[in-house]
Each structure stands twice: as structure tokens, then as C-alpha cells.
Write a protein that holds these residues in place. Structure first.
Motif, short mmCIF file in Angstrom:
data_model
loop_
_atom_site.label_atom_id
_atom_site.label_comp_id
_atom_site.label_asym_id
_atom_site.label_seq_id
_atom_site.Cartn_x
_atom_site.Cartn_y
_atom_site.Cartn_z
N LEU A 18 0.84 -1.19 0.00
CA LEU A 18 0.00 0.00 0.00
C LEU A 18 0.88 1.25 0.00
O LEU A 18 2.03 1.20 0.45
CB LEU A 18 -0.91 -0.01 1.23
N ARG B 268 -0.57 -5.81 1.20
CA ARG B 268 -1.99 -6.20 1.11
C ARG B 268 -2.14 -7.66 1.56
O ARG B 268 -1.36 -8.51 1.13
CB ARG B 268 -2.48 -6.07 -0.32
N GLU C 92 -8.23 -2.09 2.09
CA GLU C 92 -6.95 -1.94 1.39
C GLU C 92 -7.15 -1.09 0.14
O GLU C 92 -6.30 -0.25 -0.19
CB GLU C 92 -6.38 -3.33 1.07
N GLN D 94 -4.38 3.00 7.59
CA GLN D 94 -3.92 1.62 7.36
C GLN D 94 -3.87 0.80 8.66
O GLN D 94 -4.55 -0.20 8.81
CB GLN D 94 -2.55 1.64 6.68
#
Ligand code: SF4
Length: 464
Positions: A242, A250, A283, A399
Motif C-alpha cells: 500500500l 496487502r 486496502e 492503514q
């Protein structure tokens, strides 16, 4: 800071669910909407062609976590005239590269002005505008440097924006409409259902006729469902890391492959799939992809994951069940929007993942044809066990903990729905009580735990 008045809700489910781009509804979509709105103000006031320069200042949480949340990119795209609902994520990078290279902005694609990001887009990390932690100030000057126009906006969560001059005014974030079945809280919503004999999703659908015909509401909700599914599919097919300093890999593609190829999936198969769907959507969100804001981008994976669980694992599931789900979940989202907040900068993660969990729990009960009382109970359980949840994204990126937290929220929502469906809807803590508690908890929470990356995991985990 939150709006508290006696006026009934005038929101649509399509205000709660909307197509947008990642990674954040409050820090990406809201600022893009505000920048776009400011450029339109210039056009409507006849000032666009006189504009020789623009300057943008970001305050509070937008300044503290704006880089990780792509607020700077969003503002530039908004000034260029892009709208998160229609923006092609693949079109963003070439536009931003052109702005960087030429040091020019094309306001609404029409008026070319010089723009040096380092000087004209400032992050005031130590200042907060008076009404809300997510403040922005836009200024336009003529070629001689005289001020033409200045506006302040707030991004209040879920992609909603409000002008400083209208902050706190009823209906400032939505069109003033009169709904057939007015309600202000969970109790009055249930009361309206009892008085009319309608299921909650039927009552919400009736209210939506104030905005558009029933057939259009149905088709637009199903379109949102398609966007959710496409998002998960893209998440399964993407590879690699990412964006950002954390270099997060991911996980959804590998999990999807394992689940798809498993000969004997085992008793926890459904939970594994829920995890995979939630990870895939978030994601994609973290990568700046197209998502359905539900009710925020940081929490965008929970409702799709629970809906996909419903479609795959609940016998008798149907498209009608999907519609029931979205209508009921949307109504619960409206209650939080009206009586607390959907903003992580105000409420911590209770206002994002907590609300999405509560909405998804209610939606699943509606899809499974539970009673209105069971639905309200599920929504309450979904929030009760997220109270106090802080927002502490590492490096300001949506994230860690955000992506995994969506998987946890989705599983919790399914369990909340199951707990409620095993009862008759009677319970001690009402949904209204838990919404009030969430608001008070958010108000009491230190600002370091409210989307500032100044506390929690954000200070205890090295960024790389
Ligand atoms: S921790 Fe929760 S509220 Fe904070 S950015 Fe992540 S998902 Fe949003």
C-alpha cells in the motif's frame, strides 16, 4: 461542537452512503468537496476570471494527519473541479503531476493560476478553527494581490462539509426537506414504526420519496451495492504494498486465494470470508481507490463485508434483503450523524468503525426480517462494545489500525445481530442511551486520540 436541536432529520440514506475515493471521507472527500465548492463560489460570484492566485490553509486534525490522509492532493483536485463521486482514481496522478510540474492550478479547468504547493497550501498543525477539528480556509486574490474572497469550511465526517457561517444551523449540511415520517432519535423512529405499522426499512423508503421516486432510490442503492462488490473484487486482484512509509503489504489477495482454493474450509469459513471482504475494501480505500463511504471511508469495509456475508452464507438471502439492509443501516447512520458525530476527529474511532458496526448490525437484522425492536437492539449492541475506541492511525495513514479494525468491526456486527435476533428486542440500554454515551465519551476523549496521530499506536509504533 455538535449540532443539537429539536428539528427532525432531513437526511437521505444517499447522504449516508455515497461513492467516493479513499483514503478518508473527512480528510480526503470533505476537503475535495470544500475546495470544489470554493471554486464554484468564485464562478457564481463572477470572481473566477479575476482570480490571480489562491491560498489554502488547513487546521487541526486536517493539518496533523492531512498528509497521510491525502488532504493536500484532495484540495488541489477539488480546486481543479473534481468531485469525489465521479473522479476516476486513475485520473488523479496525471493531474497532480501536471500541477507539480507547471506550478499552476486550473481552477474548475478554466482559470489558470500559479500554485506553489509549499507556499500556497499550508498545514497549521498547532492551530484549530473555532467550530470543529477539521477546519480549512480558502482565499482568492486578484493579480495585484488584493483579496477577492475568503471562506472557511469544516469537514464534519463522512464527506459532509459545512461553511463556517452556517455551522450549527439546522440543515446546513443537507437540503431542507420535510419527511413523511419525521424522527429525531431511536425512540421516535420506533414510535413512528409502531404508529404506522411499518417495518423500519419501509418507513425509511417512504421518507426517501421526499428526495426522489421509489424506483430511483432502489436502483441507486443497488448501484451502491455493485460499487461495494467491485471494490472488494479489485482488492482481491491487487498485489503488493500500500502507498506510504509503512510499506504495509496487502493481505486480502492471499486470503482470498486460500479461501477460494480450500477443499475443506472448516467451521470458521464464514468468519474468514468476512475478514477477507473487509480487508479487501479497506486496502482499496488505503490505496485511494473507489469505495462507498459507509458512513466514512476509514470504516468503509464493514457494511460491504456484512452484506457479502448475508448474500453468501444466509439461506434465502436476496436483492430485496440487500435493500432492506441498506435502508435500515442508513437510518441508524442518520441517528448518529444527528445526535453525535461521524467524525474520528470529534469522536475517535467510535464515530467511524463503531458507527459502521452499529449500522451493519441493524442492517443485517433487517435483511433477516427481524423485528424493529430487534434491529434497534442490534444497533445498540454494535455500538456498546465499541465505546471508547480511539483513533490513532500510525503515520497518519488510514492503514494501521484501520484496515484490520474493519474486519473486527464486521465480525462484531454479525455477532450483535445474532445476539439481538435470539432475543425479543427488549433490553436495558436503548440505542439513544448508547448514542448519547458515545457522544459524551468522544467529548471527554483527549484530542491526542482523535485523528491527530499524537497518541496511542501512532506514538508507540515506529513508522518504518
Ligand atoms: S483509527 Fe478509525 S477513525 Fe481513525 S483513521 Fe482509522 S478507521 Fe478512521
Amino acid at each position: 461542537m455538535m449540532t443539537q436541536d429539536d428539528s427532525p432529520l432531513s437526511l437521505s440514506v444517499l447522504d449516508i452512503f455515497k461513492v467516493g475515493v479513499g483514503p478518508s471521507s473527512s480528510h480526503t472527500m470533505g476537503p475535495m468537496n470544500a475546495a470544489h465548492r470554493f471554486a464554484l463560489d468564485l464562478l457564481e460570484r463572477g470572481l473566477l476570471t479575476q482570480t490571480g492566485k489562491v491560498a489554502v490553509q488547513l487546521y487541526g486534525s486536517l493539518a496533523l494527519t492531512g498528509r497521510g490522509h491525502c488532504t493536500d492532493r484532495a484540495v488541489q483536485l477539488g480546486l481543479e473541479g473534481f468531485d469525489p463521486a465521479t473522479l476516476d482514481p486513475l485520473a488523479m496522478e496525471p493531474v497532480l503531476a501536471r500541477i507539480r510540474e507547471t506550478r499552476e492550478l486550473h481552477l474548475l479547468g478554466q482559470q489558470v493560476v500559479p500554485f506553489d504547493e509549499a507556499l500556497d497550501l499550508l498545514f497549521h498543525r498547532d492551530q484549530v478553527l473555532p467550530h470543529h477539528a477539521n477546519g480549512m480556509r480558502f482565499s482568492a486574490f486578484d493579480a495585484a494581490g488584493a483579496l477577492l474572497c475568503r471562506e472557511e469550511f469544516y469537514s464534519t465526517g463522512g464527506g459532509f462539509i459545512v461553511r463556517a457561517s452556517e455551522f450549527g444551523r439546522s440543515g446546513a449540511e443537507s437540503a431542507p426537506v420535510v419527511l413523511t415520517h419525521a424522527f429525531t432519535n431511536g425512540a421516535s423512529l420506533l414510535e413512528r414504526c409502531r404508529a404506522t405499522g411499518l417495518d423500519l426499512h419501509e418507513l425509511v423508503l417512504a421518507n426517501e420519496t421526499a428526495f426522489r421516486p421509489v424506483t430511483e432510490t432502489r436502483s441507486r442503492l443497488l448501484q451502491l451495492w455493485s460499487v461495494m462488490q467491485a471494490c472488494a473484487e479489485r482488492g482481491f486482484n491487487a498485489q503488493g504494498l500500500l502507498p506510504g512509509v509503512l510499506k504495509v503489504r496487502r493481505r486480502a489477495p492471499k486470503l482470498h486465494r486460500m479461501l477460494s482454493e480450500a477443499a475443506n474450509p472448516g467451521p470458521m469459513e464464514a468468519m474468514d470470508w468476512v475478514n477477507a471482504w473487509a480487508l479487501a475494501v479497506n486496502e482499496e480505500n488505503a490505496a485511494g481507490g473507489r469505495v462507498v463511504t459507509a458512513p466514512t471511508n476509514g470504516a468503509a469495509g464493514i457494511i460491504p463485508a456484512v452484506l457479502m456475508y448475508y448474500r453468501r452464507f444466509e439461506s434465502g438471502s436476496s436483492e430485496e434483503g440487500v435493500l432492506r439492509f441498506l435502508l435500515a443501516a442508513g437510518a441508524i447512520g442518520m441517528l448518529y450523524k444527528r445526535n453525535a458525530s461521524l467524525s474520528g476527529a470529534e469522536m475517535g474511532c467510535q464515530g467511524e468503525v463503531g458507527v459502521a458496526c452499529s449500522m451493519a448490525a441493524a442492517g443485517l437484522v433487517a435483511a433477516l426480517n427481524g423485528t424493529n425492536e430487534q434491529l434497534e437492539n442490534a444497533a445498540e449492541i454494535g455500538m456498546e462494545h465499541n465505546l471508547g475506541l480511539t483513533c490513532d492511525p500510525i503515520a497518519g495513514l488510514v492503514q494501521i489500525p484501520c484496515i484490520e479494525r474493519n474486519a473486527m468491526g464486521a465480525v462484531k456486527a454479525i455477532n450483535a445481530a445474532r445476539l439481538a435476533m435470539h432475543g425479543d428486542g427488549t433490553h436495558k440500554v436503548s440505542l439513544d442511551m448508547v448514542i448519547t454515551t458515545m457522544r459524551q465519551t468522544g467529548e471527554d476523549m483527549k484530542s491526542s486520540y482523535k485523528e491527530t496521530s499524537q497518541g496511542g499506536l501512532a506514538v508507540n509504533v515506529p513508522e518504518c
